[in-house]
Write an enzyme that holds these catalytic residues in place. Structure first.
Site, PDB file in Angstrom:
ATOM      1  NE  ARG A 166      -3.991  -2.054   2.018  1.00  0.00           N
ATOM      2  CZ  ARG A 166      -3.838  -3.088   2.840  1.00  0.00           C
ATOM      3  NH1 ARG A 166      -2.892  -3.063   3.748  1.00  0.00           N
ATOM      4  NH2 ARG A 166      -4.633  -4.127   2.740  1.00  0.00           N
ATOM      5  CE  LYS A 169      -1.813  14.640 -12.821  1.00  0.00           C
ATOM      6  NZ  LYS A 169      -2.353  15.212 -14.074  1.00  0.00           N
ATOM      7  CD  GLU A 226       5.595  18.159 -21.538  1.00  0.00           C
ATOM      8  OE1 GLU A 226       4.998  19.051 -20.910  1.00  0.00           O
ATOM      9  OE2 GLU A 226       5.008  17.197 -22.066  1.00  0.00           O
ATOM     10  CE  LYS A 242       4.175  18.329 -12.847  1.00  0.00           C
ATOM     11  NZ  LYS A 242       4.317  17.139 -13.666  1.00  0.00           N
ATOM     12  CD  GLU A 266      -5.167  17.459 -13.361  1.00  0.00           C
ATOM     13  OE1 GLU A 266      -4.015  16.985 -13.293  1.00  0.00           O
ATOM     14  OE2 GLU A 266      -5.866  17.382 -14.360  1.00  0.00           O
ATOM     15  NE  ARG A 305      -0.288  17.693 -10.948  1.00  0.00           N
ATOM     16  CZ  ARG A 305       0.366  16.750 -10.311  1.00  0.00           C
ATOM     17  NH1 ARG A 305       0.138  16.536  -9.027  1.00  0.00           N
ATOM     18  NH2 ARG A 305       1.263  16.008 -10.935  1.00  0.00           N
ATOM     19  CG  ASN A 339      -3.577  18.292 -18.295  1.00  0.00           C
ATOM     20  OD1 ASN A 339      -2.578  17.566 -18.320  1.00  0.00           O
ATOM     21  ND2 ASN A 339      -4.481  18.193 -17.347  1.00  0.00           N
ATOM     22  CG  HIS A 397      -1.387  17.565 -22.117  1.00  0.00           C
ATOM     23  ND1 HIS A 397      -0.976  16.643 -21.186  1.00  0.00           N
ATOM     24  CD2 HIS A 397      -0.328  18.374 -22.313  1.00  0.00           C
ATOM     25  CE1 HIS A 397       0.272  16.898 -20.838  1.00  0.00           C
ATOM     26  NE2 HIS A 397       0.687  17.949 -21.506  1.00  0.00           N
ATOM     27  CG  HIS A 437      -3.187  13.007 -24.700  1.00  0.00           C
ATOM     28  ND1 HIS A 437      -3.719  13.162 -23.450  1.00  0.00           N
ATOM     29  CD2 HIS A 437      -1.864  12.803 -24.521  1.00  0.00           C
ATOM     30  CE1 HIS A 437      -2.762  13.060 -22.552  1.00  0.00           C
ATOM     31  NE2 HIS A 437      -1.617  12.852 -23.177  1.00  0.00           N
ATOM     32  CG  HIS A 488       3.753  13.348 -24.034  1.00  0.00           C
ATOM     33  ND1 HIS A 488       2.382  13.293 -24.061  1.00  0.00           N
ATOM     34  CD2 HIS A 488       4.077  14.189 -23.028  1.00  0.00           C
ATOM     35  CE1 HIS A 488       1.891  14.070 -23.115  1.00  0.00           C
ATOM     36  NE2 HIS A 488       2.899  14.626 -22.461  1.00  0.00           N
TER      37      HIS A 488
HETATM   38  N1  NAD Z   1       3.688  11.483 -14.474  1.00  0.00           N
HETATM   39  C1  NAD Z   1       3.589  12.626 -15.123  1.00  0.00           C
HETATM   40  O1  NAD Z   1       3.264  13.668 -14.554  1.00  0.00           O
HETATM   41  C2  NAD Z   1       3.918  12.647 -16.576  1.00  0.00           C
HETATM   42  C3  NAD Z   1       4.083  13.876 -17.241  1.00  0.00           C
HETATM   43  C4  NAD Z   1       4.451  13.865 -18.588  1.00  0.00           C
HETATM   44  C5  NAD Z   1       4.655  12.648 -19.251  1.00  0.00           C
HETATM   45  N2  NAD Z   1       4.480  11.482 -18.563  1.00  0.00           N
HETATM   46  C6  NAD Z   1       4.712  10.192 -19.222  1.00  0.00           C
HETATM   47  O2  NAD Z   1       6.094  10.143 -19.563  1.00  0.00           O
HETATM   48  C7  NAD Z   1       6.256   9.254 -20.665  1.00  0.00           C
HETATM   49  C8  NAD Z   1       7.179   9.911 -21.672  1.00  0.00           C
HETATM   50  O3  NAD Z   1       8.420  10.091 -21.050  1.00  0.00           O
HETATM   51  P1  NAD Z   1       9.753  10.270 -21.897  1.00  0.00           P
HETATM   52  O4  NAD Z   1       9.532  11.295 -22.942  1.00  0.00           O
HETATM   53  O5  NAD Z   1      10.847  10.452 -20.925  1.00  0.00           O
HETATM   54  O6  NAD Z   1       9.842   8.891 -22.685  1.00  0.00           O
HETATM   55  P2  NAD Z   1      10.658   7.535 -22.426  1.00  0.00           P
HETATM   56  O7  NAD Z   1      10.668   7.191 -21.003  1.00  0.00           O
HETATM   57  O8  NAD Z   1      10.086   6.545 -23.370  1.00  0.00           O
HETATM   58  O9  NAD Z   1      12.142   7.923 -22.887  1.00  0.00           O
HETATM   59  C9  NAD Z   1      12.348   8.316 -24.217  1.00  0.00           C
HETATM   60  C10 NAD Z   1      13.435   7.470 -24.894  1.00  0.00           C
HETATM   61  O10 NAD Z   1      14.717   7.890 -24.435  1.00  0.00           O
HETATM   62  C11 NAD Z   1      15.463   6.779 -23.951  1.00  0.00           C
HETATM   63  N3  NAD Z   1      16.323   7.295 -22.908  1.00  0.00           N
HETATM   64  C12 NAD Z   1      15.992   7.700 -21.676  1.00  0.00           C
HETATM   65  N4  NAD Z   1      17.020   8.283 -21.071  1.00  0.00           N
HETATM   66  C13 NAD Z   1      18.053   8.234 -21.929  1.00  0.00           C
HETATM   67  C14 NAD Z   1      19.390   8.693 -21.877  1.00  0.00           C
HETATM   68  N5  NAD Z   1      19.842   9.396 -20.832  1.00  0.00           N
HETATM   69  N6  NAD Z   1      20.194   8.456 -22.931  1.00  0.00           N
HETATM   70  C15 NAD Z   1      19.711   7.814 -24.029  1.00  0.00           C
HETATM   71  N7  NAD Z   1      18.451   7.380 -24.153  1.00  0.00           N
HETATM   72  C16 NAD Z   1      17.631   7.596 -23.106  1.00  0.00           C
HETATM   73  C17 NAD Z   1      14.407   5.802 -23.508  1.00  0.00           C
HETATM   74  O11 NAD Z   1      14.916   4.483 -23.448  1.00  0.00           O
HETATM   75  C18 NAD Z   1      13.351   5.988 -24.597  1.00  0.00           C
HETATM   76  O12 NAD Z   1      13.714   5.283 -25.752  1.00  0.00           O
HETATM   77  C19 NAD Z   1       4.861   8.950 -21.190  1.00  0.00           C
HETATM   78  O13 NAD Z   1       4.481   7.667 -20.775  1.00  0.00           O
HETATM   79  C20 NAD Z   1       3.991  10.003 -20.522  1.00  0.00           C
HETATM   80  O14 NAD Z   1       2.665   9.550 -20.311  1.00  0.00           O
HETATM   81  C21 NAD Z   1       4.125  11.460 -17.260  1.00  0.00           C
END
Ligand code: NAD
Length: 368
Positions: A124, A146, A188, A230, A240, A244, A248, A251, A255, A268
């Site tokens: 939990r 999140k 972002e 943020k 949210e 918050r 978006n 978004h 999306h 993204h």
């Molecule tokens: N929780 C939240 O508040 C929140 C906010 C925005 C996005 N997200 C989520 O985040 C995700 C997208 O994250 P992302 O853009 O980091 O994508 P990702 O985690 O897929 O990373 C992008 C790519 O870069 C590679 N990578 C990562 N670090 C690296 C490094 N230092 N050197 C070389 N390659 C590297 C990864 O293996 C992947 O291929 C989505 O699932 C989205 O829904 C969550």
């Protein structure tokens, strides 16, 4: 590279659940700093098969004397799945993790969201530390608590709010980040400025070139400014209920574009970039904002090499249908984040679908 300076520290102020976000060079090797956040004797590093060969060893060296193991997922959004949460929980069980165990998320947003959700589920809720290795994860997904995974029915449909104990943003890791992923992270950063910080937006316009070359001083300043923004929003509205939702901006459009491309056409951050511009055009159409701000946004996105046009072949009707499915909608009406001007976003409910469709139709027929 070893730690050579005191990192920027930004506190996410949530009472007794407050935590620091450290931003700087060599932080993965600064074991004393982050290990102090571990309360128990067990740790599970969650990473993926791209990031682990590059950085896992540096983190593991900091876990000397503890019982630890690692759980690696395959690379890609498709692996942010319930099945992998189950396997990660099995890894915690195998480790014999107790309630004071810690999960360490080493990777981008995919790893961070999945690892955070795993930590939220085990007994939990146990501690976790975010070690973001993409620019997007540093400025967005690692901060704010999140967590979650995708379901076959849709992206991010299962999840929980679960704040980390600390965020360790080692900018050394960005050296290996592919260019396109880097630019998606810049989107972002621009988003934060567009929503609520007009002076920062102007600063970004002035430093676009420095950011394109990953000039360290500018980059750290930009990351810190976005995280500070943020962190403030999260502290005021953790779950949210109001403000918050402004995060978006872009978004709902974004999306829809991501989904229409089956998550293979656009990253993204790229979806968010185009989405912000469409939101700005819709704001203009609704008489909320003027054309000068839309143009400034378009110029800034172009200056940092982000896309500003919808992918060829996009179908406006399909995009509108996808926008209707957005989690932010209430029955029958579109609820969108639009803006009055740069630095002043607003939640707008009951948006007329005909206006949205007009923006989408124009975007698919016209290359500005
Ligand atoms: N929780 C939240 O508040 C929140 C906010 C925005 C996005 N997200 C989520 O985040 C995700 C997208 O994250 P992302 O853009 O980091 O994508 P990702 O985690 O897929 O990373 C992008 C790519 O870069 C590679 N990578 C990562 N670090 C690296 C490094 N230092 N050197 C070389 N390659 C590297 C990864 O293996 C992947 O291929 C989505 O699932 C989205 O829904 C969550």
């Amino acid at each position: 590279m070893m730690n050579n300076a005191t990192p920027h520290t930004i506190d996410v102020a949530l009472g007794e659940r407050s935590y620091p976000v450290w931003i700087g060079r060599g932080l993965l090797d600064d074991h004393a700093r982050w290990r102090a956040m571990l309360r128990g004797r067990h740790a599970l590093i969650i990473s993926n098969r791209t990031v682990a060969p590059l950085y896992l060893e540096r983190v593991a060296r900091g876990l000397d004397g503890l019982r630890w193991s690692s759980f690696l997922i395959d690379d890609g959004e498709a692996h942010k799945s319930f099945a992998n949460v189950g396997l990660a929980l099995d890894a915690l069980a195998t480790l014999g993790a107790t309630r004071d165990a810690c999960v360490i998320a080493l990777g981008g947003g995919v790893v961070g969201d999945l690892a955070g959700f795993t930590a939220a589920c085990w007994m939990r809720g146990i501690d976790f530390i975010q070690m973001p290795t993409t620019l997007l994860a540093m400025v967005d997904s690692s901060v704010g608590g999140k967590t979650g995974v995708n379901l076959p029915a849709g992206k991010n449909l299962a999840g929980a709010f679960h704040q980390p104990r600390a965020v360790v943003a080692d900018i050394d890791t960005l050296d290996s980040l592919p260019e396109r992923e880097y630019r998606a992270g810049i989107a972002e950063i621009i988003k934060g400025a567009a929503i609520g910080d007009a002076p920062f937006f102007t600063w970004l316009e002035q430093h676009a070139q420095a950011l394109n070359t990953r000039y360290e001083t500018a980059l750290v300043q930009a990351i810190a400014a976005k995280v500070r923004y943020k962190a403030g929003v999260v502290a005021r509205d953790e779950t949210e209920q109001g403000e918050r939702a402004l995060l978006n901006l872009g978004h709902t459009f974004g999306h829809a574009l991501e989904t229409a491309g089956h998550y293979t056409t656009l990253l993204h951050g790229e979806g968010v970039a185009i989405g912000m511009l469409l939101a700005a055009r819709l704001s203009e159409r609704l008489g909320m904002s003027g054309p000068a701000d839309t143009l400034r946004l378009e110029h800034l996105l172009k200056a940092v090499g982000l896309p500003t046009t919808v992918p060829a072949g996009s179908d406006p009707q399909q995009l509108l249908a996808l926008m209707r499915l957005d989690k932010k909608n209430t029955a029958g009406t579109l609820r969108l984040i639009l803006w009055r001007r740069i630095g002043q976003a607003e939640i707008v409910t009951g948006v007329n679908e005909a206006d949205v469709l007009a923006i989408l139709q124009k975007a698919t027929t016209e290359q500005r």
